[in-house]
Enzyme design. Structure first.
Site, mmCIF file in Angstrom:
data_model
loop_
_atom_site.group_PDB
_atom_site.id
_atom_site.type_symbol
_atom_site.label_atom_id
_atom_site.label_comp_id
_atom_site.label_asym_id
_atom_site.label_seq_id
_atom_site.Cartn_x
_atom_site.Cartn_y
_atom_site.Cartn_z
ATOM 1 N N GLU A 110 0.839 -1.210 0.000
ATOM 2 C CA GLU A 110 0.000 0.000 0.000
ATOM 3 C C GLU A 110 0.875 1.262 0.000
ATOM 4 O O GLU A 110 0.591 2.237 -0.679
ATOM 5 C CB GLU A 110 -0.937 -0.034 1.214
ATOM 6 C CG GLU A 110 -2.002 -1.132 1.047
ATOM 7 C CD GLU A 110 -2.803 -1.374 2.313
ATOM 8 O OE1 GLU A 110 -2.185 -1.559 3.381
ATOM 9 O OE2 GLU A 110 -4.032 -1.368 2.238
ATOM 10 N N GLU A 125 -3.239 -9.804 3.798
ATOM 11 C CA GLU A 125 -3.996 -9.528 5.028
ATOM 12 C C GLU A 125 -5.039 -10.589 5.353
ATOM 13 O O GLU A 125 -5.287 -10.867 6.529
ATOM 14 C CB GLU A 125 -4.685 -8.153 4.937
ATOM 15 C CG GLU A 125 -3.739 -6.975 5.061
ATOM 16 C CD GLU A 125 -3.153 -6.507 3.738
ATOM 17 O OE1 GLU A 125 -3.197 -7.277 2.759
ATOM 18 O OE2 GLU A 125 -2.649 -5.378 3.669
HETATM 19 N N1 3HC Z 1 4.643 -7.103 11.830
HETATM 20 C C1 3HC Z 1 5.340 -7.437 12.933
HETATM 21 N N2 3HC Z 1 6.293 -8.397 12.938
HETATM 22 C C2 3HC Z 1 6.537 -9.021 11.777
HETATM 23 C C3 3HC Z 1 5.852 -8.712 10.598
HETATM 24 C C4 3HC Z 1 4.866 -7.688 10.636
HETATM 25 N N3 3HC Z 1 4.184 -7.323 9.536
HETATM 26 N N4 3HC Z 1 6.311 -9.511 9.615
HETATM 27 C C5 3HC Z 1 7.265 -10.291 10.170
HETATM 28 N N5 3HC Z 1 7.403 -9.988 11.476
HETATM 29 C C6 3HC Z 1 8.361 -10.549 12.435
HETATM 30 C C7 3HC Z 1 8.109 -12.019 12.707
HETATM 31 O O1 3HC Z 1 7.157 -12.188 13.743
HETATM 32 C C8 3HC Z 1 9.487 -12.503 13.088
HETATM 33 O O2 3HC Z 1 9.688 -12.134 14.436
HETATM 34 P P1 3HC Z 1 10.570 -13.077 15.414
HETATM 35 O O3 3HC Z 1 11.915 -13.173 14.763
HETATM 36 O O4 3HC Z 1 10.532 -12.347 16.691
HETATM 37 O O5 3HC Z 1 9.853 -14.400 15.467
HETATM 38 C C9 3HC Z 1 10.422 -11.652 12.232
HETATM 39 O O6 3HC Z 1 9.645 -10.530 11.827
HETATM 40 C C10 3HC Z 1 10.914 -12.344 10.984
HETATM 41 O O7 3HC Z 1 9.784 -12.881 10.287
HETATM 42 P P2 3HC Z 1 9.813 -14.348 9.668
HETATM 43 O O8 3HC Z 1 10.363 -15.302 10.658
HETATM 44 O O9 3HC Z 1 8.456 -14.593 9.122
HETATM 45 O O10 3HC Z 1 10.893 -14.143 8.519
HETATM 46 P P3 3HC Z 1 10.896 -14.708 7.044
HETATM 47 O O11 3HC Z 1 12.104 -14.172 6.403
HETATM 48 O O12 3HC Z 1 10.649 -16.184 7.028
HETATM 49 O O13 3HC Z 1 9.608 -14.051 6.307
HETATM 50 C C11 3HC Z 1 8.116 -12.308 5.615
HETATM 51 C C12 3HC Z 1 9.524 -12.669 6.108
HETATM 52 C C13 3HC Z 1 7.853 -12.983 4.257
HETATM 53 C C14 3HC Z 1 8.020 -10.828 5.465
HETATM 54 C C15 3HC Z 1 7.078 -12.823 6.623
HETATM 55 O O14 3HC Z 1 7.463 -12.417 7.936
HETATM 56 C C16 3HC Z 1 5.680 -12.328 6.420
HETATM 57 O O15 3HC Z 1 4.975 -12.822 5.563
HETATM 58 N N6 3HC Z 1 5.254 -11.359 7.242
HETATM 59 C C17 3HC Z 1 3.900 -10.916 7.351
HETATM 60 C C18 3HC Z 1 3.421 -10.174 6.149
HETATM 61 C C19 3HC Z 1 2.012 -9.684 6.368
HETATM 62 O O16 3HC Z 1 1.107 -10.405 6.716
HETATM 63 N N7 3HC Z 1 1.811 -8.376 6.116
HETATM 64 C C20 3HC Z 1 0.568 -7.756 6.279
HETATM 65 C C21 3HC Z 1 0.458 -7.160 7.631
HETATM 66 S S1 3HC Z 1 -1.132 -6.498 7.929
HETATM 67 C C22 3HC Z 1 -1.119 -5.015 7.120
HETATM 68 O O17 3HC Z 1 -0.139 -4.645 6.530
HETATM 69 C C23 3HC Z 1 -2.380 -4.235 7.210
HETATM 70 C C24 3HC Z 1 -2.381 -3.070 6.306
HETATM 71 O O18 3HC Z 1 -3.209 -3.329 5.216
HETATM 72 C C25 3HC Z 1 -2.853 -1.826 6.988
#
Ligand code: 3HC
Ligand code: NAI
Length: 706
Positions: free
Chosen positions: A108, A128
């Site tokens: 976004e 999401e």
């Molecule tokens: N918020 C907070 N923490 C997050 C995060 C996020 N969006 N994304 C990842 N983290 C944290 C994880 O909890 C993890 O923490 P830890 O080491 O303490 O356990 C650390 O970052 C590393 O994450 P991964 O272990 O998952 O690392 P990878 O390299 O395997 O993957 C990634 C990275 C592909 C970015 C994966 O973390 C991911 O898919 N993250 C979530 C993406 C997501 O769902 N985004 C949407 C969020 S909601 C949003 O944006 C709403 C908006 O529309 C307003």
């Protein structure tokens, strides 16, 4: 300026760097920092354009998911919308430079920039819905304007990311940059510096006609209702994209905001956020620090090329690890290899793998009839028939054949890892790796810690699980470990219910409506009713006299009705394994129940669900208290990834917390009174209910005490 955002100038181009490790989530301070940076570049006459880039491994993984819990428990509501308008309204062009991921709020943010460039390996997406919410910062409004309604609906409702290459073809990425992204983005910014900056929110040319959109939205709703059954967010995401097609941008954003809030405050979203953090939590083992050395696993072997062994060999090959596959004779090995080939051929047919990929994987699997080459492998997974004597013989052979330091793992589903380890001179190298069927598909891997399994061996298996595309959960060595130990009471209750008068289909349907991928009786037919029958016969001597035992499946097995493989079990099956109810079964069961003196009654769907699900919860609570699972969330992750429990309910323990442990406990007590000792409430459940606590709080207390 926030220290999470840095601004440097490369002559006339400003470089705004987001530096909020590990994944540059848009947490507190980040939005404010970007806002100030946009002000700064607009004030600075030397700057003609800007790029926004992420420090470290990724662009921006989205909003900070941790903040959502704060918002739903009364904290302030933070919105990214004003920031995104501020960026889009910047008088100087802003180029978003994407590597790693631009997910959720990250995409976004990128769409609020005037241009987007990306490394070819980057990914963009609106995931999401996997958290039970929808894009909440105009993603559902800008995305259809940039890439059209059909693809925007697919991305927002399906939640799957797309590659930068695909995004470029869709018009979401303006240029792919090979090599140094920062330098390429700066050069691009210089090229566009003097052009009028395009704003996504003002574009309408890709929004389609009403008739086109009606067809797209109807089909998307049908797909979401089927593929994401029970999940509310995908339908909300489709509604929000529909608003983009019908309303001006600002009004569309208001519709999106309302739907986003409804989703965020739902039980489904709370459950899915629990799952997101839970999947990462299970990797953390309190007494095995992150720094524990791990052993290299560059070559593996599997003993037994049957259902599980063949699948496990494919798992290693798919991860690029060469694997020996051993069986007792040519015939067994040929059969095993032919099933592997057939499995791969199906994957090619379904478009999951290319023929080249499959050919390479098959090259990595070497069928063998002896242990000669086992001295070269780093890890062996044993998957021979389930029997202690045989397993011990195999482990004694492995102890002789494998080099010191190699990991010796067993895929046993019921036998003691400690007893298996006792057949070797190196019990510290022995561990359970309990894959689920089909091993090459199911994501769960229970890693069973023996009394003597070394920390290095455990740490290696936990890390390896990720490399193998699995989610590893460490469990203790009790009968059935965690998943199957809980599955026993669950399936027991399903049988009891039928024996008490519930229809076979009614039992399965109630649990499918609850959200499970399959009903318990259909699952029995799929796995083979004879598997449980054989195990029950082996352990019959351990049953306490006077305690009710289910008999219906034993009777079915005595009639040769093992389930799908014999075309009859709880259901009848046609040649395509499609089930149909057996008209003769109800009378048969009624007669057996009459002989056993079990009165028949009408049973509601609510009782079916409570009996089966609370049986899981009660056993889960015992497992937790006995320390065979590290945390309640570990049990949840096991059930979501190995047993088709609906993710939007967060797993059995989270579900119990959501219902309220007091209520669950009271129902368990009721069943205890009605059905006797098998329903004795777990002491932990009683304690938590009486003190008004939850399993999640129990996890936190345990963590604090560790
Ligand atoms: N918020 C907070 N923490 C997050 C995060 C996020 N969006 N994304 C990842 N983290 C944290 C994880 O909890 C993890 O923490 P830890 O080491 O303490 O356990 C650390 O970052 C590393 O994450 P991964 O272990 O998952 O690392 P990878 O390299 O395997 O993957 C990634 C990275 C592909 C970015 C994966 O973390 C991911 O898919 N993250 C979530 C993406 C997501 O769902 N985004 C949407 C969020 S909601 C949003 O944006 C709403 C908006 O529309 C307003
Ligand atoms: P299977 O019967 O399909 O295959 C067993 C294979 O082991 C056969 O090919 C047999 O020839 C071979 N074998 C027997 N003795 C051997 C020896 N000494 N050396 C080499 N190969 C030998 O059995 P399945 O279902 O694959 O089960 C294997 C193990 O996995 C068992 O311990 C089982 O409990 C466990 N398991 C099974 C699951 C399932 O759904 N089938 C799920 C999870 C675990």
């Amino acid at each position: 300026m926030s220290n999470l955002i840095k601004v440097n100038n490369d002559n006339d181009v400003a470089i705004i760097t987001i530096d909020n490790p590990p994944v540059n989530a848009l947490g507190p301070g980040v939005a404010e920092g970007i806002w100030a940076a946009i002000d700064e570049i607009n004030r600075d006459p030397a700057v003609k354009a800007a790029i926004v880039i992420g420090a470290g491994r990724t662009f921006v993984a989205g909003a900070d998911i941790k903040e959502f819990g704060k918002m739903t428990s009364g904290g302030p509501r933070r919105s990214l919308l004003p920031l995104l308008l501020h960026i889009e309204d910047s008088a100087k062009p802003v180029v978003m430079a994407i590597h790693g991921q631009a997910f959720g709020g990250g995409l976004e943010l990128a769409m609020a920039g005037h241009y987007r460039v990306a490394s070819p390996a980057a990914q963009v997406g609106q995931p999401e819905v996997n958290l039970g919410i929808i894009p909440g910062a105009a993603g559902t409004q800008r995305l259809p304007r940039l890439i059209g309604v059909a693809k925007a609906v697919e991305m927002c409702a399906g939640g799957k990311p797309v590659s930068a290459r695909e995004a470029a073809a869709l018009g979401l990425i303006d240029r792919l940059i090979d090599g140094d992204l920062r330098a390429g983005a700066v050069a691009f910014a210089r090229e566009v510096a003097s052009k009028p900056a395009p704003r996504a929110r003002e574009r309408t040319e890709k929004l389609g006609t009403a008739a086109e959109n009606a067809a797209i939205l109807t089909s998307a709703r049908a797909v979401a209702s089927k593929k994401q059954r029970g999940l509310k967010a995908p339908l909300a995401a489709i509604d929000a994209v529909e608003a983009a097609t019908k309303l001006p941008f600002e009004e569309g954003c208001q519709v999106e905001a309302k739907l986003f809030t409804e989703c965020l405050f739902s039980d489904q979203s709370k459950a899915l956020i629990h799952v997101f953090f839970g999947e990462r939590e299970v990797a953390k083992i309190p007494d095995i620090p992150k720094e524990t050395p791990v052993l290299p696993v560059n070559r593996a072997a599997v003993v037994g090329s049957g259902t599980m062994g063949g699948g496990i060999a494919m798992v290693f090959a798919n991860a690029g690890i060469p694997v020996l596959l051993k069986d007792v004779d040519e015939a067994a090995l040929d059969l095993g290899m032919s099933k592997i080939r057939k499995n791969y051929a199906n994957s090619v047919q379904r478009g999951r793998f290319t023929q080249t990929f499959v050919d390479e994987r098959l090259q990595l699997i070497t069928p063998v009839l002896n242990y000669n080459a086992f001295s070269e492998v780093d890890m062996v997974v044993e998957a021979v028939f389930e029997g202690m004597t045989l397993k011990k013989t195999v482990f004694a052979d492995l102890d002789r054949a494998c080099r010191k330091g190699a990991i010796l793992a067993s895929n046993t589903s019921t036998l003691s890892i400690d007893e298996i380890a006792s057949a070797t001179s190196r019990p510290e190298a022995v561990i359970g790796t309990h894959f689920f069927s089909p091993a090459n598909v199911m994501r769960l891997l229970e890693i069973v810690r023996g009394k003597k399994s070394s920390k290095e061996v455990i740490a290696t298996c936990m890390q390896l699980s990720k490399k193998l595309g699995k989610i590893g959960v460490l469990v203790g060595n009790c009968r059935g470990f965690v998943g199957n130990r809980m599955f026993g009471p669950y399936r027991r209750e399903a049988q009891f219910l039928v024996e008490e008068g519930a229809g076979v289909e009614a039992v399965d349907q109630a649990l499918v409506e609850f959200g499970n991928a399959m009903g318990p009786l259909a699952t029995g037919d799929l796995a083979g009713l004879d598997v449980g029958w054989r195990i029950r016969k082996e352990y019959r001597h351990l049953e306490k006299p006077g305690i009710r035992q289910p008999f219906a499946e034993d009777r079915l097995c005595e009639m040769g009705r093992y389930g799908q493989k014999t075309v009859r079990g709880w259901y009848c099956y046609d040649e395509n394994r499609r089930p149909s109810p057996d008209p003769e079964l109800p009378a048969m069961v009624r007669n057996w129940s009459a002989e056993a003196g079990i009165p028949q009654r009408k049973i509601s769907a609510e009782e079916i669900v409570d009996r089966c699900i609370y049986a899981l919860v009660n056993e889960g609570a015992r497992i937790l208290e006995e320390g065979y699972a590290l945390r309640a969330v570990d049990i949840d992750i096991i059930y979501l990834n190995g047993y088709g429990f609906p993710a939007y309910r967060g797993g059995p323990m989270w579900h119990a917390d959501t219902v309220g442990l007091q209520k669950v406990y009271e129902r368990v007590c009721e069943f205890h009174q009605q059905h006797g000792e098998l329903w004795a409430p777990a002491p932990l459940l009683k304690r938590l209910a009486e003190t008004g606590k939850t399993f999640a709080e129990f996890d936190k207390e345990q963590l604090a005490a560790a």
